[in-house]
Design a protein around this motif. Structure first.
Motif, PDB file in Angstrom:
ATOM      1  N   ILE A   1      42.067  37.549  36.231  1.00 17.04           N
ATOM      2  CA  ILE A   1      42.128  38.670  35.290  1.00 17.04           C
ATOM      3  C   ILE A   1      41.755  38.174  33.903  1.00 17.04           C
ATOM      4  O   ILE A   1      42.500  37.407  33.274  1.00 17.04           O
ATOM      5  CB  ILE A   1      43.546  39.285  35.265  1.00 17.04           C
ATOM      6  CG1 ILE A   1      43.984  39.673  36.680  1.00 17.04           C
ATOM      7  CG2 ILE A   1      43.594  40.491  34.322  1.00 17.04           C
ATOM      8  CD1 ILE A   1      45.474  39.930  36.803  1.00 17.04           C
ATOM      9  N   LEU A   2      40.592  38.597  33.429  1.00 16.10           N
ATOM     10  CA  LEU A   2      40.200  38.272  32.065  1.00 16.10           C
ATOM     11  C   LEU A   2      41.022  39.101  31.080  1.00 16.10           C
ATOM     12  O   LEU A   2      41.284  40.284  31.312  1.00 16.10           O
ATOM     13  CB  LEU A   2      38.708  38.563  31.856  1.00 16.10           C
ATOM     14  CG  LEU A   2      37.720  37.697  32.639  1.00 16.10           C
ATOM     15  CD1 LEU A   2      36.297  38.198  32.405  1.00 16.10           C
ATOM     16  CD2 LEU A   2      37.836  36.231  32.244  1.00 16.10           C
TER      17      LEU A   2
ATOM     18  N   LYS B   1      37.414  43.219  37.650  1.00 16.28           N
ATOM     19  CA  LYS B   1      36.404  44.287  37.604  1.00 16.28           C
ATOM     20  C   LYS B   1      35.246  43.993  38.553  1.00 16.28           C
ATOM     21  O   LYS B   1      34.782  44.877  39.281  1.00 16.28           O
ATOM     22  CB  LYS B   1      35.876  44.481  36.183  1.00 16.28           C
ATOM     23  CG  LYS B   1      34.855  45.615  36.073  1.00 16.28           C
ATOM     24  CD  LYS B   1      34.363  45.798  34.640  1.00 16.28           C
ATOM     25  CE  LYS B   1      33.355  46.929  34.570  1.00 16.28           C
ATOM     26  NZ  LYS B   1      32.832  47.115  33.186  1.00 16.28           N
ATOM     27  N   LYS B   2      34.772  42.761  38.562  1.00 13.77           N
ATOM     28  CA  LYS B   2      33.680  42.394  39.464  1.00 13.77           C
ATOM     29  C   LYS B   2      34.110  42.546  40.917  1.00 13.77           C
ATOM     30  O   LYS B   2      33.353  43.065  41.751  1.00 13.77           O
ATOM     31  CB  LYS B   2      33.225  40.964  39.194  1.00 13.77           C
ATOM     32  CG  LYS B   2      32.082  40.512  40.093  1.00 13.77           C
ATOM     33  CD  LYS B   2      31.572  39.133  39.718  1.00 13.77           C
ATOM     34  CE  LYS B   2      30.401  38.723  40.609  1.00 13.77           C
ATOM     35  NZ  LYS B   2      29.864  37.382  40.247  1.00 13.77           N
TER      36      LYS B   2
ATOM     37  N   LEU C   1      34.038  45.600  46.174  1.00 14.79           N
ATOM     38  CA  LEU C   1      34.714  46.425  47.178  1.00 14.79           C
ATOM     39  C   LEU C   1      33.989  47.740  47.394  1.00 14.79           C
ATOM     40  O   LEU C   1      33.914  48.252  48.510  1.00 14.79           O
ATOM     41  CB  LEU C   1      36.159  46.699  46.763  1.00 14.79           C
ATOM     42  CG  LEU C   1      37.185  45.581  46.960  1.00 14.79           C
ATOM     43  CD1 LEU C   1      38.519  45.979  46.334  1.00 14.79           C
ATOM     44  CD2 LEU C   1      37.371  45.252  48.441  1.00 14.79           C
ATOM     45  N   LEU C   2      33.444  48.296  46.328  1.00 16.34           N
ATOM     46  CA  LEU C   2      32.761  49.585  46.417  1.00 16.34           C
ATOM     47  C   LEU C   2      31.326  49.446  46.932  1.00 16.34           C
ATOM     48  O   LEU C   2      30.673  50.461  47.212  1.00 16.34           O
ATOM     49  CB  LEU C   2      32.741  50.264  45.041  1.00 16.34           C
ATOM     50  CG  LEU C   2      34.109  50.721  44.521  1.00 16.34           C
ATOM     51  CD1 LEU C   2      34.005  51.132  43.056  1.00 16.34           C
ATOM     52  CD2 LEU C   2      34.647  51.878  45.365  1.00 16.34           C
ATOM     53  N   LYS C   3      30.843  48.212  47.086  1.00 16.45           N
ATOM     54  CA  LYS C   3      29.475  47.982  47.555  1.00 16.45           C
ATOM     55  C   LYS C   3      29.421  47.589  49.025  1.00 16.45           C
ATOM     56  O   LYS C   3      28.448  46.989  49.475  1.00 16.45           O
ATOM     57  CB  LYS C   3      28.807  46.903  46.701  1.00 16.45           C
ATOM     58  CG  LYS C   3      28.521  47.356  45.274  1.00 16.45           C
ATOM     59  CD  LYS C   3      27.841  46.260  44.476  1.00 16.45           C
ATOM     60  CE  LYS C   3      27.541  46.726  43.061  1.00 16.45           C
ATOM     61  NZ  LYS C   3      26.912  45.654  42.243  1.00 16.45           N
TER      62      LYS C   3
ATOM     63  N   LEU D   1      42.609  48.940  37.689  1.00 20.65           N
ATOM     64  CA  LEU D   1      41.931  47.997  36.800  1.00 20.65           C
ATOM     65  C   LEU D   1      42.442  48.137  35.373  1.00 20.65           C
ATOM     66  O   LEU D   1      42.764  47.136  34.706  1.00 20.65           O
ATOM     67  CB  LEU D   1      40.421  48.235  36.847  1.00 20.65           C
ATOM     68  CG  LEU D   1      39.579  47.474  35.822  1.00 20.65           C
ATOM     69  CD1 LEU D   1      39.743  45.970  35.976  1.00 20.65           C
ATOM     70  CD2 LEU D   1      38.111  47.880  35.942  1.00 20.65           C
ATOM     71  N   VAL D   2      42.527  49.358  34.876  1.00 21.85           N
ATOM     72  CA  VAL D   2      43.001  49.588  33.516  1.00 21.85           C
ATOM     73  C   VAL D   2      44.436  49.099  33.356  1.00 21.85           C
ATOM     74  O   VAL D   2      44.776  48.424  32.379  1.00 21.85           O
ATOM     75  CB  VAL D   2      42.886  51.084  33.146  1.00 21.85           C
ATOM     76  CG1 VAL D   2      43.564  51.362  31.801  1.00 21.85           C
ATOM     77  CG2 VAL D   2      41.420  51.511  33.096  1.00 21.85           C
ATOM     78  N   ARG D   3      45.277  49.427  34.325  1.00 18.70           N
ATOM     79  CA  ARG D   3      46.681  49.011  34.239  1.00 18.70           C
ATOM     80  C   ARG D   3      46.827  47.489  34.279  1.00 18.70           C
ATOM     81  O   ARG D   3      47.615  46.906  33.538  1.00 18.70           O
ATOM     82  CB  ARG D   3      47.488  49.654  35.375  1.00 18.70           C
ATOM     83  CG  ARG D   3      47.755  51.135  35.150  1.00 18.70           C
ATOM     84  CD  ARG D   3      48.738  51.684  36.160  1.00 18.70           C
ATOM     85  NE  ARG D   3      48.137  51.920  37.467  1.00 18.70           N
ATOM     86  CZ  ARG D   3      48.436  51.268  38.567  1.00 18.70           C
ATOM     87  NH1 ARG D   3      49.358  50.303  38.527  1.00 18.70           N
ATOM     88  NH2 ARG D   3      47.865  51.567  39.709  1.00 18.70           N
TER      89      ARG D   3
END
Length: 260
Positions: A46-47, A81-82, A87-89, A244-246
């Motif tokens: 997590i950056l 995020k990456k 996962l969506l790809k 992701l935001v959380r």
């Protein structure tokens, strides 16, 4: 094994960024590690916000190969995020890493992500496993003499893909998969690999048999995809965005404080 797990955990915790999770992949996950097999550690880091929004950005991917106390390690982590984007790809690798039962480090968000990621699984994940099987089969054919290891990978990815299409569940362990598929050649191939005889030559009749099995299972995977009840597209983008935001913001709040 407890000593190894402790070593792996220490290595994971000493990474430059906090982790969402770290699991073991590779031959240990697939069910046929040799005595000298290295440990493939995979995970998500997590950056912090400054590493994402500033001109000087953090590492989206961290890779490290090292030998520590006779433990050979190959580590790869992606920023959250990456990883969510992968996962969506329709990427089977990241699904296997996420659902690996060989957990080195975990968090509550890891468990939440596993629930959300069911909405990322589609029938088009079959394309990932078909492509991987084709690559491994070409590698198997090129080597003289052909080795057992790439052949096991061929069977592993095809059976994982078929099982995913049929059940919607991610299962990467070939031993477990074969309890369902009951292919008689699998135990002998695994035994050969575990005995360190993975460079032993196969006869022409062996090669002909495995080629027929490769072609048959490739077709079974194609048919399983066509007949699968899995969706065509992922449905988890909104839930992944929220997580992701959380996750990103939570790392910016000092412990014990609340954001207004």
């Amino acid at each position: 094994m407890d000593t190894i797990n402790t070593q792996l955990l220490l290595i994971a915790q000493n990474q430059p960024y906090p982790l969402l999770f770290a699991t073991i992949s590779g031959s240990h996950l697939y069910g046929f590690p040799s005595a000298d097999s290295d440990y493939d550690l995979r995970g998500v880091h997590i950056l912090r916000l400054p590493d994402v929004i500033g001109l000087i950005t953090g590492d989206e991917t961290v890779e490290c190969s090292q030998i520590q106390n006779d433990l050979q390690l190959d580590l790869v982590t992606h920023d959250v995020k990456k990883f969510f984007g992968l996962l969506l790809k329709k990427n089977g690798y990241v699904l296997e890493q996420l659902y690996s039962p060989l957990i080195v480090y975990t968090t509550p968000e890891h468990e939440e992500l596993k629930q959300i990621a069911h909405g990322c699984i589609t029938r088009f994940h079959a394309h990932h496993y078909q492509g991987f099987a084709q690559t491994q089969w070409r590698l198997f054919q090129k080597e003289k003499p052909p080795r057992v290891k790439p052949l096991l990978y061929v069977y592993r990815v095809l059976l994982t893909g078929i099982y995913l299409m049929q059940t919607g569940e991610v299962q990467a362990n070939l031993v477990t998969l074969n309890q369902h598929f009951q292919l008689p050649q699998i135990p002998d191939l695994i035994a050969c690999k575990l005995a360190g005889a993975e460079k032993s030559a196969l006869t022409d009749s062996d090669l002909a048999f495995h080629q027929q099995e490769y072609q048959r299972l490739f077709q079974v995977l194609e048919e399983a995809s066509n007949n699968s009840h899995l969706p065509d597209t992922p449905s988890a983008k909104d839930a992944l965005h929220d997580l992701l935001v959380r996750v990103r913001l939570a790392r910016e709040i000092p412990s014990g404080e609340e954001r207004n």
